[in-house]
Write a protein that holds these residues in place. Structure first.
Motif, PDB file in Angstrom:
ATOM      1  N   LYS A  24       9.416  10.426  10.475  1.00 51.06           N
ATOM      2  CA  LYS A  24      10.520  10.788   9.722  1.00 51.06           C
ATOM      3  C   LYS A  24      10.719  10.261   8.437  1.00 51.06           C
ATOM      4  N   GLY A  25       9.709   9.371   7.879  1.00 47.17           N
ATOM      5  CA  GLY A  25       9.830   8.654   6.441  1.00 47.17           C
ATOM      6  C   GLY A  25      10.053   7.258   6.323  1.00 47.17           C
ATOM      7  N   ASN A  26      10.448   6.737   7.523  1.00 47.38           N
ATOM      8  CA  ASN A  26      10.588   5.184   7.662  1.00 47.38           C
ATOM      9  C   ASN A  26       9.107   4.592   7.415  1.00 47.38           C
ATOM     10  N   THR A  27       8.325   4.657   6.358  1.00 49.72           N
ATOM     11  CA  THR A  27       7.089   4.115   6.214  1.00 49.72           C
ATOM     12  C   THR A  27       7.204   2.340   5.766  1.00 49.72           C
ATOM     13  N   LYS A  28       8.379   1.763   6.052  1.00 47.49           N
ATOM     14  CA  LYS A  28       8.541   0.304   5.894  1.00 47.49           C
ATOM     15  C   LYS A  28       7.831  -0.411   7.221  1.00 47.49           C
ATOM     16  N   LEU A  29       7.799   0.328   8.165  1.00 47.50           N
ATOM     17  CA  LEU A  29       7.272  -0.131   9.479  1.00 47.50           C
ATOM     18  C   LEU A  29       5.740  -0.437   9.164  1.00 47.50           C
ATOM     19  N   ILE A  30       4.941   0.184   8.386  1.00 44.10           N
ATOM     20  CA  ILE A  30       3.668   0.016   8.019  1.00 44.10           C
ATOM     21  C   ILE A  30       3.668  -1.022   6.862  1.00 44.10           C
ATOM     22  N   HIS A  31       2.687  -1.897   6.996  1.00 45.45           N
ATOM     23  CA  HIS A  31       2.694  -3.063   6.340  1.00 45.45           C
ATOM     24  C   HIS A  31       2.343  -2.486   4.645  1.00 45.45           C
ATOM     25  N   THR A  36      -0.880   0.436  -0.604  1.00 40.36           N
ATOM     26  CA  THR A  36      -0.946   0.204  -2.156  1.00 40.36           C
ATOM     27  C   THR A  36      -1.170   1.237  -2.799  1.00 40.36           C
ATOM     28  N   LYS A  37      -2.152   2.199  -2.537  1.00 40.30           N
ATOM     29  CA  LYS A  37      -2.473   3.329  -3.446  1.00 40.30           C
ATOM     30  C   LYS A  37      -1.916   4.661  -2.914  1.00 40.30           C
ATOM     31  N   GLY A  45       3.538   9.335   5.672  1.00 40.40           N
ATOM     32  CA  GLY A  45       4.105   8.951   6.915  1.00 40.40           C
ATOM     33  C   GLY A  45       4.128  10.034   8.089  1.00 40.40           C
ATOM     34  N   LYS A  46       4.146  11.298   7.690  1.00 42.16           N
ATOM     35  CA  LYS A  46       4.106  12.420   8.594  1.00 42.16           C
ATOM     36  C   LYS A  46       2.478  11.964   9.331  1.00 42.16           C
ATOM     37  N   ALA A  47       1.504  12.101   8.348  1.00 39.94           N
ATOM     38  CA  ALA A  47       0.156  12.132   8.784  1.00 39.94           C
ATOM     39  C   ALA A  47       0.122  10.752   9.940  1.00 39.94           C
ATOM     40  N   VAL A  96      -6.346   8.860   8.100  1.00 41.74           N
ATOM     41  CA  VAL A  96      -5.152   8.746   7.305  1.00 41.74           C
ATOM     42  C   VAL A  96      -5.279   7.626   6.211  1.00 41.74           C
ATOM     43  N   GLN A  97      -5.727   6.622   6.684  1.00 43.46           N
ATOM     44  CA  GLN A  97      -5.731   5.649   5.576  1.00 43.46           C
ATOM     45  C   GLN A  97      -6.823   6.138   4.452  1.00 43.46           C
ATOM     46  N   LYS A  98      -8.106   6.467   4.993  1.00 47.36           N
ATOM     47  CA  LYS A  98      -9.132   6.893   3.895  1.00 47.36           C
ATOM     48  C   LYS A  98      -8.527   8.015   3.351  1.00 47.36           C
ATOM     49  N   LYS A  99      -7.785   8.972   3.694  1.00 41.07           N
ATOM     50  CA  LYS A  99      -7.242  10.022   2.877  1.00 41.07           C
ATOM     51  C   LYS A  99      -6.150   9.624   1.658  1.00 41.07           C
TER      52      LYS A  99
END
Length: 105
Positions: A24-31, A36-37, A45-47, A96-99
């Motif tokens: 839902k867009g709360n990417t603050k849960l990911i470090h 960074t990029k 966030g969706k992926a 997802v991280q790679k993309k």
């Protein structure tokens, strides 16, 4: 196997709740270091939420399988499903991280 099922259900609730929040867009849960990029945080966030949901659903399925009995084949099946699903989820998170971030770190 009841204790295993209870633990798997608790873990699945945690993973599913976090994956829905990230979706839902709360990417603050990911470090922050892993973002960074990232140029499109909404798509990221969706992926990432979908990839994490795989792990949550896998733990839920593993818990359900463990409730089918106390035999060794059922226990091996439950743990195998957990291991395979966890690996698939990690591969999806890596993709997802790679993309979106250009790599894992």
């Amino acid at each position: 196997m009841l204790l295993y099922a209870v633990i798997m259900f608790a873990i699945s609730i945690l993973f599913i709740a976090i994956s829905v929040a990230i979706y839902k867009g709360n990417t603050k849960l990911i470090h922050d270091y892993h973002q960074t990029k990232v140029t499109d945080p909404k798509a990221y966030g969706k992926a990432f939420g979908k990839a994490l949901l795989i792990i949550g659903i896998t733990t839920l399925v593993s818990g359900v399988i463990s409730l089918m009995g106390d035999s060794d084949p059922i226990a091996i099946t439950a743990v195998s499903v957990l291991g395979i699903g966890f690996c698939i989820g990690l591969v999806c998170i890596y993709a997802v991280q790679k993309k979106y971030n250009g790599g894992l770190f």
